[in-house]
Every structure is written in structure tokens, then in C-alpha cells.
Design an enzyme around this catalytic site. Structure first.
Site, PDB file in Angstrom:
ATOM      1  CG  HIS A 133       3.836  -7.660  -7.494  1.00  0.00           C
ATOM      2  ND1 HIS A 133       2.773  -8.251  -8.124  1.00  0.00           N
ATOM      3  CD2 HIS A 133       4.820  -7.590  -8.444  1.00  0.00           C
ATOM      4  CE1 HIS A 133       3.089  -8.532  -9.387  1.00  0.00           C
ATOM      5  NE2 HIS A 133       4.333  -8.146  -9.606  1.00  0.00           N
ATOM      6  CE  LYS A 160      -3.740  -0.652   0.612  1.00  0.00           C
ATOM      7  NZ  LYS A 160      -2.809  -0.257  -0.429  1.00  0.00           N
ATOM      8  CG  HIS A 197      -6.176  -6.557  -9.132  1.00  0.00           C
ATOM      9  ND1 HIS A 197      -5.973  -5.989 -10.368  1.00  0.00           N
ATOM     10  CD2 HIS A 197      -5.269  -7.558  -9.022  1.00  0.00           C
ATOM     11  CE1 HIS A 197      -5.000  -6.630 -10.976  1.00  0.00           C
ATOM     12  NE2 HIS A 197      -4.553  -7.586 -10.183  1.00  0.00           N
ATOM     13  CG  ASP A 207      -1.458 -12.792  -4.362  1.00  0.00           C
ATOM     14  OD1 ASP A 207      -0.830 -13.686  -4.944  1.00  0.00           O
ATOM     15  OD2 ASP A 207      -1.326 -11.585  -4.614  1.00  0.00           O
ATOM     16  NE  ARG A 255       2.721 -13.336 -13.591  1.00  0.00           N
ATOM     17  CZ  ARG A 255       1.988 -12.453 -12.907  1.00  0.00           C
ATOM     18  NH1 ARG A 255       2.469 -11.250 -12.690  1.00  0.00           N
ATOM     19  NH2 ARG A 255       0.786 -12.784 -12.452  1.00  0.00           N
TER      20      ARG A 255
HETATM   21  N1  COA Z   1      -7.461  -3.703   2.461  1.00  0.00           N
HETATM   22  C1  COA Z   1      -8.076  -2.599   2.906  1.00  0.00           C
HETATM   23  N2  COA Z   1      -8.309  -1.524   2.133  1.00  0.00           N
HETATM   24  C2  COA Z   1      -7.920  -1.593   0.862  1.00  0.00           C
HETATM   25  C3  COA Z   1      -7.268  -2.702   0.330  1.00  0.00           C
HETATM   26  C4  COA Z   1      -7.052  -3.791   1.178  1.00  0.00           C
HETATM   27  N3  COA Z   1      -6.457  -4.891   0.723  1.00  0.00           N
HETATM   28  N4  COA Z   1      -6.987  -2.490  -0.965  1.00  0.00           N
HETATM   29  C5  COA Z   1      -7.435  -1.264  -1.241  1.00  0.00           C
HETATM   30  N5  COA Z   1      -7.990  -0.717  -0.132  1.00  0.00           N
HETATM   31  C6  COA Z   1      -8.574   0.607  -0.039  1.00  0.00           C
HETATM   32  C7  COA Z   1      -7.461   1.624   0.169  1.00  0.00           C
HETATM   33  O1  COA Z   1      -7.190   1.820   1.548  1.00  0.00           O
HETATM   34  C8  COA Z   1      -8.038   2.828  -0.490  1.00  0.00           C
HETATM   35  O2  COA Z   1      -9.006   3.408   0.371  1.00  0.00           O
HETATM   36  P1  COA Z   1      -9.112   4.993   0.507  1.00  0.00           P
HETATM   37  O3  COA Z   1      -9.509   5.468  -0.864  1.00  0.00           O
HETATM   38  O4  COA Z   1     -10.155   5.151   1.555  1.00  0.00           O
HETATM   39  O5  COA Z   1      -7.736   5.449   0.921  1.00  0.00           O
HETATM   40  C9  COA Z   1      -8.769   2.266  -1.680  1.00  0.00           C
HETATM   41  O6  COA Z   1      -9.148   0.935  -1.308  1.00  0.00           O
HETATM   42  C10 COA Z   1      -7.924   2.246  -2.962  1.00  0.00           C
HETATM   43  O7  COA Z   1      -6.737   1.495  -2.673  1.00  0.00           O
HETATM   44  P2  COA Z   1      -5.290   1.774  -3.244  1.00  0.00           P
HETATM   45  O8  COA Z   1      -4.256   1.135  -2.380  1.00  0.00           O
HETATM   46  O9  COA Z   1      -5.133   3.235  -3.539  1.00  0.00           O
HETATM   47  O10 COA Z   1      -5.395   1.003  -4.614  1.00  0.00           O
HETATM   48  P3  COA Z   1      -4.218   0.678  -5.568  1.00  0.00           P
HETATM   49  O11 COA Z   1      -4.807   0.454  -6.904  1.00  0.00           O
HETATM   50  O12 COA Z   1      -3.110   1.652  -5.457  1.00  0.00           O
HETATM   51  O13 COA Z   1      -3.635  -0.675  -4.963  1.00  0.00           O
HETATM   52  C11 COA Z   1      -3.371  -2.877  -4.348  1.00  0.00           C
HETATM   53  C12 COA Z   1      -3.977  -1.921  -5.382  1.00  0.00           C
HETATM   54  C13 COA Z   1      -3.474  -4.298  -4.899  1.00  0.00           C
HETATM   55  C14 COA Z   1      -1.898  -2.557  -4.128  1.00  0.00           C
HETATM   56  C15 COA Z   1      -4.161  -2.747  -3.032  1.00  0.00           C
HETATM   57  O14 COA Z   1      -5.493  -3.153  -3.224  1.00  0.00           O
HETATM   58  C16 COA Z   1      -3.513  -3.532  -1.918  1.00  0.00           C
HETATM   59  O15 COA Z   1      -2.579  -3.036  -1.267  1.00  0.00           O
HETATM   60  N6  COA Z   1      -3.972  -4.805  -1.660  1.00  0.00           N
HETATM   61  C17 COA Z   1      -3.358  -5.615  -0.667  1.00  0.00           C
HETATM   62  C18 COA Z   1      -2.100  -6.272  -1.215  1.00  0.00           C
HETATM   63  C19 COA Z   1      -2.399  -7.346  -2.206  1.00  0.00           C
HETATM   64  O16 COA Z   1      -3.240  -8.200  -2.007  1.00  0.00           O
HETATM   65  N7  COA Z   1      -1.638  -7.330  -3.311  1.00  0.00           N
HETATM   66  C20 COA Z   1      -1.750  -8.305  -4.358  1.00  0.00           C
HETATM   67  C21 COA Z   1      -2.313  -7.703  -5.592  1.00  0.00           C
HETATM   68  S1  COA Z   1      -2.716  -8.941  -6.823  1.00  0.00           S
END
Ligand code: COA
Length: 375
Positions: free
Chosen positions: A219, A252, A258, A310, A335
Site C-alpha cells: 500500500h 514484484k 493496481h 507511488d 490521506r
Molecule cells: N510487479 C510484478 N508483477 C506484478 C506487479 C508488480 N508490481 N503487480 C502485479 N503483478 C502481477 C502479479 O504477479 C500477478 O501475476 P500472475 O497472475 O502471473 O500471478 C498479476 O500481476 C496480478 O497481480 P496481483 O498481485 O494478484 O494483483 P492485486 O490486484 O492483488 O494487487 C497490487 C495489486 C497493487 C497489490 C500489486 O499490483 C502490487 O503488489 N504492486 C506493487 C506494490 C505497489 O506498488 N503498491 C501500491 C499500490 S497503489
């Protein structure tokens, strides 16, 4: 059949009149106003008023509001003691969490519902004081005066951070960042605040819980992690190779992807513009910026993943001279206004938030008393 939606993805968990996110027609809006209009035309204080009080202020209302925020900067002596006692190597997010919790014991929430806006304003005013008093005391060995005459929250933060009047461009960049981070519907920390509020716990309990939720790297913590990633590379070629390696090993990349947005995050373009502007023609800054853009290119080419809010906040804050450990606390300062809006909205039409779980544990077991269970 299972109704389970992992991570509650796509589940409508309630109603809100505060913001739209990823809406096909409206995009990102705060109380109906487009984020681009707010980011280019409003001050952070106007946006804070909009979120906390439900509508844009008039000129007079804004100036009274700003005066109240300025008056809210003081730190009670008991809170100063706590800040001095928190270890120097504590996480600054934990400093804010603890500071808010302590303030809740010193200035309990008033019983009348109208008092909530006042608590929110007090916190908007005092959070930079808490954070930077602790930072200056432990890192620079100085007890600073937090009651400055800076007009804005961004100006106050930069003055306390650097000990000098901020440049207007830097103040504007930080204010824009505060606007972009202010509100985002049912994200994890806001939902946390609503769940806590729904139990009829007080405002401080909801904010303390929300700060905890925001601290996680999935987050709010992602802006600090994005900076750590960018710092690993000296040039775009290294960045490309490094990110490809990370993707090959299924790591990751922080600052990408997102839960709601599918093609782009509207906040990213705006903050990227500020990162580019602040980089100017400074070679060191341009190196950081060019590493950032190359990472974004690789992520789009390889995974169709785009930078979220971010990612370019990392370089923007770096160029403002802000230490990485303070990136996510700035997110809190902003926030907080969205959390306040949601707490007020939840209170106005409250029902306990208590979903159900799909049970996947063992079948009914025969209980064996402890003296018959063997060693
Ligand atoms: N880097 C690499 N791969 C990523 C990724 C990232 N930042 N974000 C998503 N993916 C991939 C996942 O590995 C997954 O691949 P798969 O289907 O082959 O397993 C797919 O995309 C879906 O990702 P998932 O984590 O299930 O999506 P989510 O909706 O649960 O999570 C986030 C959303 C934001 C938590 C996720 O994109 C993430 O962890 N991002 C990095 C952290 C971040 O920047 N957070 C701030 C959010 S504003």
C-alpha cells in the site's frame, strides 16, 4: 459453491459520495471534481476542506480554515516527551501512529458529531510537527520550534525539514503530491478506518489503524520501496537488465500495478510531470529520472503494467531533498483528509462491518483432554 473473492477484489462493500476511482466515465474524482482540475487549480488546503467539510470553501472560509490549521501545529509537552522517547531508529510511520494515539489520550474526541471536523483539522495541522520534531531531535540533534508562520501544509513540512523558507516551486510540487494522495475510495487503509469506525470506536482509533495499514509495502509503503529499487541502478541499461532479472524470478516491482486501474493511474502522469520539472538539467537528478522512465518502459513492454501513484513520487520526493524514510509519512499527512471524510460518512449512516468467511478447516474433531494426549 464458494462466494469467496480473494482480497475482496471487485466486491462492492458499501456506498460512498466521496470519490470515484477508475470509473470509466468520471475517472478519479473527489466529490465530483476531476483530479486534474484539483491538481492544477486548487491548493491542498482547499482539497482538505472539500474532503472534510463536503464542499469547496469560499475565499473567506478557506482563510479561516488555513488559520485553524496553523493554530493546530502546536505540540503538547506530554507529546513532545513521547516523541523524544521514541527510539531514533524507529520507523517514522510508527512515530506518527504513536503520536496520533498519544494525542488521542490528551485531547479526546468531543462527544458532539460536529467536533469530528475539528479533530481532523487538528491532525492535519499537527502531523508535520510530530514527524519533523521527532526527526530533527533524533537525526539532527535539535529541538525545533514547530509553530512557524508558513501558510500551507506543504510549506510547513519543507520549512521544518530543511530549516529554511521553501522555494515556491518545491512547495507547489509537494502540495500537488498531497492533493494526489488525499483520497482513493475503499483502499486498504480507508477501509480499515471505516471498519474501526463502524464498531463505534473513536476517531483516533480509526486513524491509528489506518496508519498501520498504510505502512505496508503493498500500500503506501510502495513509494519508499520504489526509491530503493531506483537507487539500485546507475543508468537505464543497468535498470533494464535488473528489472528483467527480477521479473524472471517472479519478484514484484514496487510502484507498478493496481487493484482498480487497468491501463494507467491518472495520478502518475501528473506527478511524473513534477519529477521531470524538478530534475531540470541537473545531471544527478536526470540520472535518477532516466532510470525511472526506463523501468516504466520495461514494465509496460514486458508485463503491460503501468506506474501507479507511488512510482514517480519517489523521484519527486528525492528531488525535494526528502529522506526516503519520510516518503510514506507524507502520504499519511495527505490521506488523513480522505480518512476523515470516510469516518464522518461512515458515522452518518453506520452499520457494523462484519463479513463472513468460507470455512476450509478440519471436519468436526473429538476433543481429547490434555492428560490423555500423550507427550
Ligand atoms: N510487479 C510484478 N508483477 C506484478 C506487479 C508488480 N508490481 N503487480 C502485479 N503483478 C502481477 C502479479 O504477479 C500477478 O501475476 P500472475 O497472475 O502471473 O500471478 C498479476 O500481476 C496480478 O497481480 P496481483 O498481485 O494478484 O494483483 P492485486 O490486484 O492483488 O494487487 C497490487 C495489486 C497493487 C497489490 C500489486 O499490483 C502490487 O503488489 N504492486 C506493487 C506494490 C505497489 O506498488 N503498491 C501500491 C499500490 S497503489
Amino acid at each position: 459453491m464458494s462466494q469467496n473473492r480473494a482480497g475482496l477484489a471487485g466486491v462492492i462493500a458499501g456506498q460512498t459520495a466521496i470519490s470515484t476511482v477508475g470509473d470509466e466515465h468520471a475517472g478519479l474524482t473527489y466529490r465530483g471534481y476531476a483530479i486534474d482540475d484539483l491538481a492544477t487549480g486548487a491548493s491542498f488546503e482547499e482539497v482538505a476542506y472539500l474532503l472534510i467539510h463536503g464542499r469547496l470553501p469560499t475565499r473567506n472560509e478557506l482563510s479561516v480554515f488555513q488559520a485553524r490549521l496553523i493554530e493546530s501545529r502546536y505540540l503538547p509537552p506530554q507529546l513532545v516527551n513521547v516523541l523524544e522517547t521514541i527510539p531514533a531508529d524507529a520507523s517514522p510511520m510508527d512515530v506518527l501512529r504513536t503520536g496520533v494515539s498519544m494525542l488521542g489520550t490528551l485531547e479526546p474526541e468531543p462527544q458532539d458529531a460536529a467536533g469530528l471536523g475539528g479533530v481532523a483539522e487538528r491532525l492535519v495541522g499537527v502531523l508535520p510537527s510530530m514527524l519533523l520534531y521527532w526527526f530533527n531531535y533524533h537525526v539532527n540533534g535539535r529541538r525545533i520550534d514547530v509553530e512557524t508562520s508558513e501558510r500551507t501544509v506543504a510549506g510547513q513540512f519543507l520549512r521544518l525539514m530543511h530549516g529554511a523558507a521553501p522555494e515556491s516551486r518545491a512547495e507547489q510540487a509537494l502540495a500537488t503530491s498531497l492533493i494526489l494522495y488525499a483520497e482513493h475510495e475503499f483502499n486498504a487503509s480507508t477501509f480499515t478506518a471505516r471498519v474501526i469506525t463502524a464498531t463505534q470506536a473513536d476517531f483516533y482509533a480509526a486513524i491509528t489503524g489506518a496508519i498501520g495499514a498504510l505502512s505496508g509495502p503493498l500500500h503506501g509503503g510502495a513509494n519508499e520501496q520504489a526509491m530503493a529499487l531506483i537507487d539500485r541502478f546507475n543508468d537505464p541499461q543497468q535498470a533494464e537488465a535488473g528489472v528483467l532479472d527480477m521479473l524472471a524470478t517472479k519478484q514484484k516491482i514496487m510502484g507498478f500495478g493496481h487493484r482498480v486501474y487497468r491501463e494507467s493511474d491518472p495520478r502518475s502522469t501528473i506527478i511524473q510531470g513534477w519529477a521531470r520539472l524538478l530534475a531540470g538539467d541537473d545531471a544527478g537528478r536526470l540520472a535518477v529520472y532516466n532510470v525511472s522512465t526506463r523501468i516504466a518502459e520495461v514494465m509496460w513492454r514486458e508485463k503491460k503494467l503501468f506506474p501507479n501513484a507511488d512510482f514517480y513520487h519517489a523521484s519527486t520526493y528525492r528531488f525535494l531533498g526528502i529522506p526516503t524514510a519520510l516518503f510514506t509519512p507524507i502520504f499519511v499527512m495527505s490521506r488523513l483528509t480522505g480518512w476523515a471524510a470516510h469516518i464522518i460518512e461512515q458515522r452518518a449512516d453506520n452499520r457494523l462491518i462484519r463479513p463472513s468467511a468460507e470455512y476450509v478447516g478440519p471436519d468436526r474433531q473429538t476433543f481429547v483432554p490434555i492428560d490423555r494426549r500423550g507427550q
